[in-house]
Design a protein around this motif. Structure first.
Motif, PDB file in Angstrom:
ATOM      1  N   GLY A  21       0.809  -1.215   0.000  1.00  0.00           N
ATOM      2  CA  GLY A  21       0.000   0.000   0.000  1.00  0.00           C
ATOM      3  C   GLY A  21       0.837   1.257   0.000  1.00  0.00           C
ATOM      4  N   VAL A  22       1.866   1.310   0.870  1.00  0.00           N
ATOM      5  CA  VAL A  22       2.666   2.535   0.960  1.00  0.00           C
ATOM      6  C   VAL A  22       3.548   2.695  -0.269  1.00  0.00           C
ATOM      7  CG1 VAL A  22       2.631   2.483   3.484  1.00  0.00           C
ATOM      8  CG2 VAL A  22       4.532   1.395   2.262  1.00  0.00           C
ATOM      9  N   ARG A  23       3.943   1.564  -0.888  1.00  0.00           N
ATOM     10  CA  ARG A  23       4.759   1.655  -2.107  1.00  0.00           C
ATOM     11  C   ARG A  23       3.941   2.242  -3.250  1.00  0.00           C
ATOM     12  NH1 ARG A  23       9.776   2.434  -3.955  1.00  0.00           N
ATOM     13  NH2 ARG A  23      10.385   1.036  -5.679  1.00  0.00           N
ATOM     14  N   LEU A  24       2.683   1.844  -3.378  1.00  0.00           N
ATOM     15  CA  LEU A  24       1.821   2.406  -4.417  1.00  0.00           C
ATOM     16  C   LEU A  24       1.526   3.884  -4.138  1.00  0.00           C
ATOM     17  CD1 LEU A  24      -0.684  -0.527  -5.061  1.00  0.00           C
ATOM     18  CD2 LEU A  24       1.223   0.226  -6.519  1.00  0.00           C
ATOM     19  N   LEU A  25       1.365   4.226  -2.859  1.00  0.00           N
ATOM     20  CA  LEU A  25       1.178   5.642  -2.519  1.00  0.00           C
ATOM     21  C   LEU A  25       2.411   6.445  -2.884  1.00  0.00           C
ATOM     22  CD1 LEU A  25      -0.637   5.499   0.951  1.00  0.00           C
ATOM     23  CD2 LEU A  25      -1.584   6.273  -1.233  1.00  0.00           C
ATOM     24  N   GLN A  26       3.587   5.888  -2.622  1.00  0.00           N
ATOM     25  CA  GLN A  26       4.826   6.585  -2.965  1.00  0.00           C
ATOM     26  C   GLN A  26       4.920   6.818  -4.475  1.00  0.00           C
ATOM     27  OE1 GLN A  26       8.348   4.345  -2.131  1.00  0.00           O
ATOM     28  NE2 GLN A  26       9.759   5.939  -2.862  1.00  0.00           N
ATOM     29  N   ALA A  27       4.461   5.806  -5.252  1.00  0.00           N
ATOM     30  CA  ALA A  27       4.521   5.923  -6.720  1.00  0.00           C
ATOM     31  C   ALA A  27       3.376   6.737  -7.273  1.00  0.00           C
ATOM     32  CB  ALA A  27       4.521   4.530  -7.343  1.00  0.00           C
ATOM     33  N   GLY A  28       2.460   7.187  -6.446  1.00  0.00           N
ATOM     34  CA  GLY A  28       1.344   7.993  -6.916  1.00  0.00           C
ATOM     35  C   GLY A  28       0.362   7.213  -7.757  1.00  0.00           C
ATOM     36  N   GLY A  29       0.268   5.903  -7.532  1.00  0.00           N
ATOM     37  CA  GLY A  29      -0.669   5.073  -8.281  1.00  0.00           C
ATOM     38  C   GLY A  29      -0.229   4.774  -9.695  1.00  0.00           C
ATOM     39  N   ASP A  30       1.068   4.926 -10.004  1.00  0.00           N
ATOM     40  CA  ASP A  30       1.596   4.660 -11.352  1.00  0.00           C
ATOM     41  C   ASP A  30       1.340   3.196 -11.721  1.00  0.00           C
ATOM     42  OD1 ASP A  30       3.020   4.325 -13.679  1.00  0.00           O
ATOM     43  OD2 ASP A  30       4.786   5.422 -12.969  1.00  0.00           O
ATOM     44  N   PRO A  31       0.666   2.907 -12.867  1.00  0.00           N
ATOM     45  CA  PRO A  31       0.368   1.520 -13.257  1.00  0.00           C
ATOM     46  C   PRO A  31       1.624   0.670 -13.413  1.00  0.00           C
ATOM     47  CG  PRO A  31      -0.943   3.050 -14.551  1.00  0.00           C
ATOM     48  CD  PRO A  31       0.061   3.883 -13.817  1.00  0.00           C
ATOM     49  N   ASP A  32       2.764   1.294 -13.747  1.00  0.00           N
ATOM     50  CA  ASP A  32       3.987   0.517 -13.925  1.00  0.00           C
ATOM     51  C   ASP A  32       4.451  -0.148 -12.622  1.00  0.00           C
ATOM     52  OD1 ASP A  32       4.025   1.238 -16.579  1.00  0.00           O
ATOM     53  OD2 ASP A  32       5.378   2.949 -16.259  1.00  0.00           O
ATOM     54  N   PHE A  33       3.943   0.339 -11.500  1.00  0.00           N
ATOM     55  CA  PHE A  33       4.376  -0.200 -10.210  1.00  0.00           C
ATOM     56  C   PHE A  33       3.477  -1.347  -9.726  1.00  0.00           C
ATOM     57  CE2 PHE A  33       6.774   3.638 -10.166  1.00  0.00           C
ATOM     58  CZ  PHE A  33       7.820   3.436  -9.282  1.00  0.00           C
ATOM     59  N   VAL A  34       2.313  -1.505 -10.342  1.00  0.00           N
ATOM     60  CA  VAL A  34       1.345  -2.467  -9.808  1.00  0.00           C
ATOM     61  C   VAL A  34       1.890  -3.889  -9.827  1.00  0.00           C
ATOM     62  CG1 VAL A  34      -0.937  -3.493 -10.112  1.00  0.00           C
ATOM     63  CG2 VAL A  34      -0.618  -1.008 -10.397  1.00  0.00           C
ATOM     64  N   LEU A  35       2.385  -4.329 -10.998  1.00  0.00           N
ATOM     65  CA  LEU A  35       2.870  -5.708 -11.110  1.00  0.00           C
ATOM     66  C   LEU A  35       4.097  -5.955 -10.239  1.00  0.00           C
ATOM     67  CD1 LEU A  35       2.592  -8.478 -12.363  1.00  0.00           C
ATOM     68  CD2 LEU A  35       3.936  -7.677 -14.337  1.00  0.00           C
ATOM     69  N   PRO A  36       5.133  -5.078 -10.293  1.00  0.00           N
ATOM     70  CA  PRO A  36       6.286  -5.319  -9.410  1.00  0.00           C
ATOM     71  C   PRO A  36       5.904  -5.356  -7.927  1.00  0.00           C
ATOM     72  CG  PRO A  36       6.858  -3.719 -11.094  1.00  0.00           C
ATOM     73  CD  PRO A  36       5.376  -3.930 -11.198  1.00  0.00           C
ATOM     74  N   VAL A  37       4.995  -4.483  -7.514  1.00  0.00           N
ATOM     75  CA  VAL A  37       4.586  -4.468  -6.105  1.00  0.00           C
ATOM     76  C   VAL A  37       3.830  -5.747  -5.748  1.00  0.00           C
ATOM     77  CG1 VAL A  37       3.060  -3.354  -4.441  1.00  0.00           C
ATOM     78  CG2 VAL A  37       4.600  -1.970  -5.847  1.00  0.00           C
ATOM     79  N   LEU A  38       2.959  -6.209  -6.639  1.00  0.00           N
ATOM     80  CA  LEU A  38       2.236  -7.458  -6.380  1.00  0.00           C
ATOM     81  C   LEU A  38       3.204  -8.631  -6.246  1.00  0.00           C
ATOM     82  CD1 LEU A  38      -0.901  -7.181  -8.711  1.00  0.00           C
ATOM     83  CD2 LEU A  38      -0.802  -6.974  -6.208  1.00  0.00           C
ATOM     84  N   LEU A  39       4.222  -8.667  -7.108  1.00  0.00           N
ATOM     85  CA  LEU A  39       5.217  -9.740  -7.011  1.00  0.00           C
ATOM     86  C   LEU A  39       5.985  -9.661  -5.695  1.00  0.00           C
ATOM     87  CD1 LEU A  39       6.612  -9.766 -10.684  1.00  0.00           C
ATOM     88  CD2 LEU A  39       5.079 -11.435  -9.597  1.00  0.00           C
ATOM     89  N   ASP A  40       6.373  -8.447  -5.310  1.00  0.00           N
ATOM     90  CA  ASP A  40       7.109  -8.284  -4.049  1.00  0.00           C
ATOM     91  C   ASP A  40       6.254  -8.692  -2.856  1.00  0.00           C
ATOM     92  OD1 ASP A  40       9.304  -7.362  -5.406  1.00  0.00           O
ATOM     93  OD2 ASP A  40       8.779  -5.239  -5.169  1.00  0.00           O
ATOM     94  N   VAL A  41       5.000  -8.273  -2.875  1.00  0.00           N
ATOM     95  CA  VAL A  41       4.103  -8.616  -1.761  1.00  0.00           C
ATOM     96  C   VAL A  41       3.880 -10.121  -1.720  1.00  0.00           C
ATOM     97  CG1 VAL A  41       1.742  -8.393  -0.903  1.00  0.00           C
ATOM     98  CG2 VAL A  41       2.986  -6.361  -1.694  1.00  0.00           C
ATOM     99  N   SER A  42       3.677 -10.736  -2.901  1.00  0.00           N
ATOM    100  CA  SER A  42       3.465 -12.189  -2.934  1.00  0.00           C
ATOM    101  C   SER A  42       4.689 -12.930  -2.400  1.00  0.00           C
ATOM    102  CB  SER A  42       3.155 -12.645  -4.359  1.00  0.00           C
ATOM    103  OG  SER A  42       1.987 -12.013  -4.844  1.00  0.00           O
ATOM    104  N   PHE A  43       5.868 -12.509  -2.830  1.00  0.00           N
ATOM    105  CA  PHE A  43       7.099 -13.153  -2.364  1.00  0.00           C
ATOM    106  C   PHE A  43       7.233 -13.029  -0.842  1.00  0.00           C
ATOM    107  CE2 PHE A  43      11.551 -12.653  -1.118  1.00  0.00           C
ATOM    108  CZ  PHE A  43      12.062 -13.883  -1.493  1.00  0.00           C
ATOM    109  N   ALA A  44       6.992 -11.833  -0.323  1.00  0.00           N
ATOM    110  CA  ALA A  44       7.112 -11.621   1.122  1.00  0.00           C
ATOM    111  C   ALA A  44       6.079 -12.439   1.887  1.00  0.00           C
ATOM    112  CB  ALA A  44       6.948 -10.133   1.441  1.00  0.00           C
ATOM    113  N   LEU A  45       4.848 -12.540   1.362  1.00  0.00           N
ATOM    114  CA  LEU A  45       3.820 -13.338   2.025  1.00  0.00           C
ATOM    115  C   LEU A  45       4.190 -14.826   2.037  1.00  0.00           C
ATOM    116  CD1 LEU A  45       0.480 -11.749   0.730  1.00  0.00           C
ATOM    117  CD2 LEU A  45       1.275 -11.848   3.108  1.00  0.00           C
ATOM    118  N   ILE A  46       4.694 -15.321   0.897  1.00  0.00           N
ATOM    119  CA  ILE A  46       5.048 -16.744   0.826  1.00  0.00           C
ATOM    120  C   ILE A  46       6.205 -17.060   1.767  1.00  0.00           C
ATOM    121  CG2 ILE A  46       5.993 -18.535  -0.672  1.00  0.00           C
ATOM    122  CD1 ILE A  46       4.447 -17.234  -2.990  1.00  0.00           C
ATOM    123  N   LEU A  47       7.259 -16.262   1.718  1.00  0.00           N
ATOM    124  CA  LEU A  47       8.407 -16.506   2.594  1.00  0.00           C
ATOM    125  C   LEU A  47       8.027 -16.362   4.065  1.00  0.00           C
ATOM    126  CD1 LEU A  47      11.361 -17.122   2.980  1.00  0.00           C
ATOM    127  CD2 LEU A  47      11.880 -14.680   2.633  1.00  0.00           C
ATOM    128  N   GLY A  48       7.238 -15.335   4.377  1.00  0.00           N
ATOM    129  CA  GLY A  48       6.800 -15.160   5.763  1.00  0.00           C
ATOM    130  C   GLY A  48       5.939 -16.315   6.238  1.00  0.00           C
TER     131      GLY A  48
END
Length: 418
Positions: free
Chosen positions: A161-188
């Motif tokens: 959420g805060v990463r997308l806010l930092q990017a101002g909702g830029d669509p280019d950030f959606v996929l990388p952020v989803l991948l990062d969140v998924s990776f962190a959730l799986i590892l956690g």
């Protein structure tokens, strides 16, 4: 006295080697070990991931001017304290909890800290991303399972959420952020599941060990009780037989005195055989203690009895063996009154005299009475449990029974030999 199951359990537990952190707690032996292993593993893991984040923090930061140093110090100082605490095994829970909370606060402040900073790059993660799973490890060390789950889920989602806010909702950030969140959730989730699994195994191992040691303790206590019962039976047999032989062969006053002493000891053991639990210290007790013990014992018989007390100042303390004999003899008299007189007019009086120092217990009932001389020889309720028991400690007993009722008087003087 035979060892109780608890004392045997403690003895069995004492045979297991202990480390400093596991001494004295037989119910969490493996759990304590697992907790220590977890903290030892969390320390190096946090050190590796933290070093990666620390290295990333030296690059071009995403924070606005004036925010980078406070944010890094505010996050890394608790992290270093947690790593050190996990390594030494002291205060690990406290510092891990501190880091877990501080990290979420830092994530919540991230949009504010990066406002006005350099524009973010979708393919490059900020340094705070590498600490997400360290927060999960910290929660595993510090918090109960529900809070661990909450931290494991909340930290990646909050970062997204805060990463997308930092990017101002830029669509280019959606996929990388989803991948990062998924990776962190799986590892956690993997880290959380492993910790939960090891802790569950430790609990099951401790429960199984406790049941096994308890079974051993019960078996050992039963064996000890049986061994003691056999030993006591043999001792009583020998003492009674020896007393009888000494009495038969006694021809001189000295031999008769010895036979009487042996018989007194044998009668004491016989009279108290059914009340082993009351054997204890021979430390003198106050005279009023006898009245308290009689009332307690009477309640066990279902009799609500209040002992009338008249104890003079200066009444001597009563030796423990004498006190037990008087209480047991009194309870036999109470039991006889309940059984044969239906407790009609039942009363107990305790008198203590300073001069001469003596104790007297009187048990009265208003039953039909009986002929003391006509009691059959094989009826030991009065002869063994009252007369012999009191005589064995140097006391005197008197039984007065008639149509108006029965009075049993038990007396002991401090000058008597017991």
């Amino acid at each position: 006295m035979a060892d109780t199951p608890r004392s045997v359990l403690d003895d069995a537990w004492g045979r297991i080697p202990h480390s400093r952190e596991t001494q004295g707690d037989s119910g969490s032996f493996t759990q304590t070990r697992i907790e220590r292993v977890l903290t030892l593993l969390v320390g190096p893991g946090a050190l590796v991931l933290g070093a990666q984040a620390f290295a990333a923090a030296f690059g071009t930061g995403d924070e606005a001017p004036g925010w980078h140093l406070p944010m890094t110090l505010g996050v890394f100082l608790p992290l270093v304290a947690m790593i050190i605490a996990c390594a030494v095994g002291r205060l690990a829970r406290m510092f891990a909890g501190l880091f877990a909370v501080v990290f979420l606060v830092a994530l919540a402040l991230w949009p504010l800290a990066t406002a006005g900073g350099p524009p973010p790059v979708p393919t490059e993660n900020p340094w705070i991303f590498y600490l997400i799973n360290i927060a999960t490890l910290a929660a595993v060390v510090a918090f109960p399972l529900p809070a661990q789950i909450a931290w494991t889920v909340a930290a990646p989602l909050l970062f997204g959420g805060v990463r997308l806010l930092q990017a101002g909702g830029d669509p280019d950030f959606v996929l990388p952020v989803l991948l990062d969140v998924s990776f962190a959730l799986i590892l956690g989730s993997v880290l959380l599941t492993l910790a939960w699994m090891y802790r569950s195994v430790a609990v099951n191992v401790d429960q199984t060990r406790t049941l096994a040691v308890s079974s051993y303790a019960a078996a050992a206590a039963a064996a000890a009780s049986e061994h003691e019962r056999v030993a006591v039976a043999a001792l009583m047999h020998d003492s009674v037989l020896g007393a009888l032989l000494a009495a038969e062969r006694a021809t001189t006053p000295r031999e008769r005195t010895l036979a009487v002493s042996m018989a007194r000891e044998a009668l004491t053991r016989l009279a108290n055989a059914e009340k082993d639990a009351l054997e204890g210290s021979d430390e003198p007790v106050p005279a009023t203690r006898l009245a308290d013990d009689i009332e307690i014992a009477a309640r066990d018989l279902g009799v609500d009895l209040e002992v009338a007390r008249r104890v003079e100042d200066g009444t001597p303390r009563v030796p423990g063996r004498v006190a037990r004999a008087l209480v047991l003899a009194s309870m036999q008299a109470v039991a006889n009154a309940v059984q044969h007189a239906d407790a009609q007019g039942l009363s107990v009086q305790l008198a203590g005299y300073a001069a001469p120092g003596s104790i007297a217990v009187r048990v009265r009932d208003a039953g039909a009475g009986f002929d003391v001389d006509a009691i059959p020889a094989d009826r030991l309720g009065i002869r063994g449990s009252i007369i012999a028991r009191v005589s064995a400690v140097g006391g005197r007993s008197d039984i007065d029974s008639g149509a108006a009722g029965t009075t049993v008087t038990l007396e002991w003087e401090s000058g008597d030999r017991w």
